[in-house]
Design an enzyme around this catalytic site. Structure first.
Site, PDB file in Angstrom:
ATOM      1  N   LYS A  74       0.823  -1.223   0.000  1.00 25.41           N
ATOM      2  CA  LYS A  74       0.000   0.000   0.000  1.00 25.41           C
ATOM      3  C   LYS A  74       0.859   1.277   0.000  1.00 25.41           C
ATOM      4  CE  LYS A  74      -4.056  -2.024   2.228  1.00 25.41           C
ATOM      5  NZ  LYS A  74      -5.054  -1.924   3.307  1.00 25.41           N
ATOM      6  N   ASP A 111     -10.266   2.340   2.755  1.00 26.93           N
ATOM      7  CA  ASP A 111     -10.412   1.555   3.988  1.00 26.93           C
ATOM      8  C   ASP A 111     -11.224   2.297   5.059  1.00 26.93           C
ATOM      9  OD1 ASP A 111      -9.114  -0.749   3.196  1.00 26.93           O
ATOM     10  OD2 ASP A 111      -7.141  -0.069   3.876  1.00 26.93           O
TER      11      ASP A 111
HETATM   12  P1  NDP Z   1       0.653  -3.458  10.793  1.00 24.97           P
HETATM   13  O1  NDP Z   1       1.656  -4.566  10.811  1.00 24.97           O
HETATM   14  O2  NDP Z   1       0.926  -2.222  10.002  1.00 24.97           O
HETATM   15  O3  NDP Z   1       0.404  -2.963  12.318  1.00 24.97           O
HETATM   16  C1  NDP Z   1       0.170  -3.887  13.326  1.00 24.97           C
HETATM   17  C2  NDP Z   1      -0.302  -3.151  14.585  1.00 24.97           C
HETATM   18  O4  NDP Z   1      -0.761  -4.133  15.517  1.00 24.97           O
HETATM   19  C3  NDP Z   1       0.795  -2.359  15.288  1.00 24.97           C
HETATM   20  O5  NDP Z   1       0.218  -1.203  15.858  1.00 24.97           O
HETATM   21  C4  NDP Z   1       1.279  -3.338  16.383  1.00 24.97           C
HETATM   22  O6  NDP Z   1       1.822  -2.692  17.515  1.00 24.97           O
HETATM   23  C5  NDP Z   1      -0.043  -3.966  16.760  1.00 24.97           C
HETATM   24  N1  NDP Z   1       0.059  -5.300  17.378  1.00 24.97           N
HETATM   25  C6  NDP Z   1       0.461  -6.462  16.816  1.00 24.97           C
HETATM   26  N2  NDP Z   1       0.343  -7.492  17.679  1.00 24.97           N
HETATM   27  C7  NDP Z   1      -0.147  -6.967  18.836  1.00 24.97           C
HETATM   28  C8  NDP Z   1      -0.479  -7.522  20.114  1.00 24.97           C
HETATM   29  N3  NDP Z   1      -0.333  -8.827  20.364  1.00 24.97           N
HETATM   30  N4  NDP Z   1      -0.951  -6.685  21.066  1.00 24.97           N
HETATM   31  C9  NDP Z   1      -1.103  -5.362  20.817  1.00 24.97           C
HETATM   32  N5  NDP Z   1      -0.809  -4.781  19.625  1.00 24.97           N
HETATM   33  C10 NDP Z   1      -0.330  -5.576  18.644  1.00 24.97           C
HETATM   34  O7  NDP Z   1      -0.735  -4.159  10.365  1.00 24.97           O
HETATM   35  P2  NDP Z   1      -1.969  -3.457   9.629  1.00 24.97           P
HETATM   36  O8  NDP Z   1      -2.225  -2.181  10.350  1.00 24.97           O
HETATM   37  O9  NDP Z   1      -1.746  -3.420   8.159  1.00 24.97           O
HETATM   38  O10 NDP Z   1      -3.193  -4.500   9.855  1.00 24.97           O
HETATM   39  C11 NDP Z   1      -3.868  -4.642  11.098  1.00 24.97           C
HETATM   40  C12 NDP Z   1      -5.130  -5.484  10.942  1.00 24.97           C
HETATM   41  O11 NDP Z   1      -6.147  -4.813  10.209  1.00 24.97           O
HETATM   42  C13 NDP Z   1      -4.913  -6.816  10.232  1.00 24.97           C
HETATM   43  O12 NDP Z   1      -5.497  -7.822  11.044  1.00 24.97           O
HETATM   44  C14 NDP Z   1      -5.682  -6.675   8.926  1.00 24.97           C
HETATM   45  O13 NDP Z   1      -6.198  -7.920   8.517  1.00 24.97           O
HETATM   46  C15 NDP Z   1      -6.789  -5.716   9.332  1.00 24.97           C
HETATM   47  N6  NDP Z   1      -7.369  -4.963   8.185  1.00 24.97           N
HETATM   48  C16 NDP Z   1      -8.675  -5.207   7.844  1.00 24.97           C
HETATM   49  C17 NDP Z   1      -9.268  -4.539   6.780  1.00 24.97           C
HETATM   50  C18 NDP Z   1     -10.712  -4.842   6.417  1.00 24.97           C
HETATM   51  O14 NDP Z   1     -11.150  -4.427   5.340  1.00 24.97           O
HETATM   52  N7  NDP Z   1     -11.481  -5.508   7.254  1.00 24.97           N
HETATM   53  C19 NDP Z   1      -8.521  -3.548   5.972  1.00 24.97           C
HETATM   54  C20 NDP Z   1      -7.148  -3.335   6.434  1.00 24.97           C
HETATM   55  C21 NDP Z   1      -6.617  -4.048   7.484  1.00 24.97           C
HETATM   56  P3  NDP Z   1       3.397  -2.198  17.546  1.00 24.97           P
HETATM   57  O15 NDP Z   1       3.448  -0.941  16.739  1.00 24.97           O
HETATM   58  O16 NDP Z   1       3.679  -1.966  18.976  1.00 24.97           O
HETATM   59  O17 NDP Z   1       4.177  -3.331  16.939  1.00 24.97           O
END
Ligand code: NDP
Length: 285
Positions: A74, A111
């Site tokens: 993206k 989104d």
């Molecule tokens: P990124 O990898 O960019 O970000 C992940 C985020 O999750 C970070 O803020 C990370 O924190 C946090 N995180 C990961 N594991 C944990 C945990 N165990 N406890 C607390 N925080 C955690 O991922 P994306 O933002 O791209 O995607 C996130 C979700 O959104 C995915 O599950 C994706 O499938 C969903 N999504 C759904 C869409 C839909 O249309 N329904 C569209 C787009 C996304 P830190 O920064 O501290 O590592």
């Protein structure tokens, strides 16, 4: 004069990502096309890391008219496009590309509109004036912040494991409304009307470290993730007596509908498509 497009053939669209074989986008856009009588062909294209730009150029050379872009491309898409909608500009990520006259690539991010449409229009939820907590500060959180703030919540707090990322993200969006960032330790004694899980924790069967008393009475909980069964966050919300618990399937279909509208100028009905996907998800995962 030769045209960029061959109008005798179905218009060509695709989703690019890695991995992409699990993507529901071909199914969703197939259903939209059937419903609206639009002649399109929509495929999923797996792209190697580093190969995004070339893949887009090849797709255009074959007459491609539009793309959806998913993880991990993206940001590459944002860099590649020639023009961006204001919401894509702000999100720093593009999930929809329209190929325009002279091969100009126009980028959008649907989104956030998908999330807000699902909560407000499909489910009758309210964000305006409410206290909203957004879990996570990654790409998904960034993509939805603009449209969430447009709803004018009373307060929007971003919480993240790495608190600095939440604070930096809040700073980026501060001119759009009241938004702040913090770590999970700062949530003690706070209550929220709407809690949206934009972390990837559910993907790994994990739950963010939420305090016991986080939900205001009747609070809505929304997980952007979806699947055949409830996610750990959805189960947590049910245990903590949330007023409404939702997964991200509606958001997925709504963001696709926004893309379809951008490409075809026709807005499909989303409710029947969400219903079909819900049935298929229960059957096949
Ligand atoms: P990124 O990898 O960019 O970000 C992940 C985020 O999750 C970070 O803020 C990370 O924190 C946090 N995180 C990961 N594991 C944990 C945990 N165990 N406890 C607390 N925080 C955690 O991922 P994306 O933002 O791209 O995607 C996130 C979700 O959104 C995915 O599950 C994706 O499938 C969903 N999504 C759904 C869409 C839909 O249309 N329904 C569209 C787009 C996304 P830190 O920064 O501290 O590592």
């Amino acid at each position: 004069m030769s045209s960029l497009f061959d109008f005798d053939k179905p218009a060509l669209y695709a989703v690019m990502g890695n991995p992409v074989s699990h993507s529901k986008s071909p199914r969703i856009h197939g259903l939209f096309a059937e419903q609206t009588g639009q002649r399109i062909q929509y495929t999923a294209i797996q792209v190697d890391p580093g190969g995004f730009e070339q893949a887009v150029r090849n797709f255009m050379a074959n007459g491609g008219r539009g793309l959806n872009v998913t993880v991990p491309f993206k940001t590459n898409a944002w860099e590649l496009v020639d023009t961006r909608t204001p919401r894509a500009e702000l999100a720093g990520a593009v999930n929809t590309i329209a190929v325009q006259a002279q091969g100009v690539l126009h980028g959008d991010n649907t989104d956030g509109a998908g999330l807000v449409n699902d909560i407000v229009n499909n489910q009758g939820g309210v964000i305006a004036g409410r206290s909203v907590l957004l879990l996570g500060a990654g790409g998904a959180a960034r993509g939805v912040l603009g449209p969430l703030l447009e709803q004018r919540p009373g307060e929007l707090l971003i919480v993240n494991r790495t608190a600095d990322r939440a604070a930096a993200l809040a700073q980026n969006f501060s001119r759009l409304g009241a938004v702040a960032g913090c770590g999970y330790d700062d949530l003690a004694d706070r209550r929220f009307d709407v809690v949206i899980n934009a972390t990837s924790a559910s993907l790994h069967g994990e739950l963010p470290p939420l305090p016991e008393r986080l939900l205001a009475s009747g609070a809505w909980c929304y997980d952007m993730m979806y699947g055949a069964t409830a996610t750990p966050f959805m189960r947590w919300a049910e245990r903590h007596r949330a007023g409404k618990v939702l997964d991200g399937l509606g958001m997925l279909v709504e963001q696709a509908a926004e893309s379809f509208f951008l490409w075809r100028g026709v807005r499909p009905e989303t409710a029947p498509v969400i219903a079909v996907l819900r049935r298929e998800l229960a059957k096949h995962g």
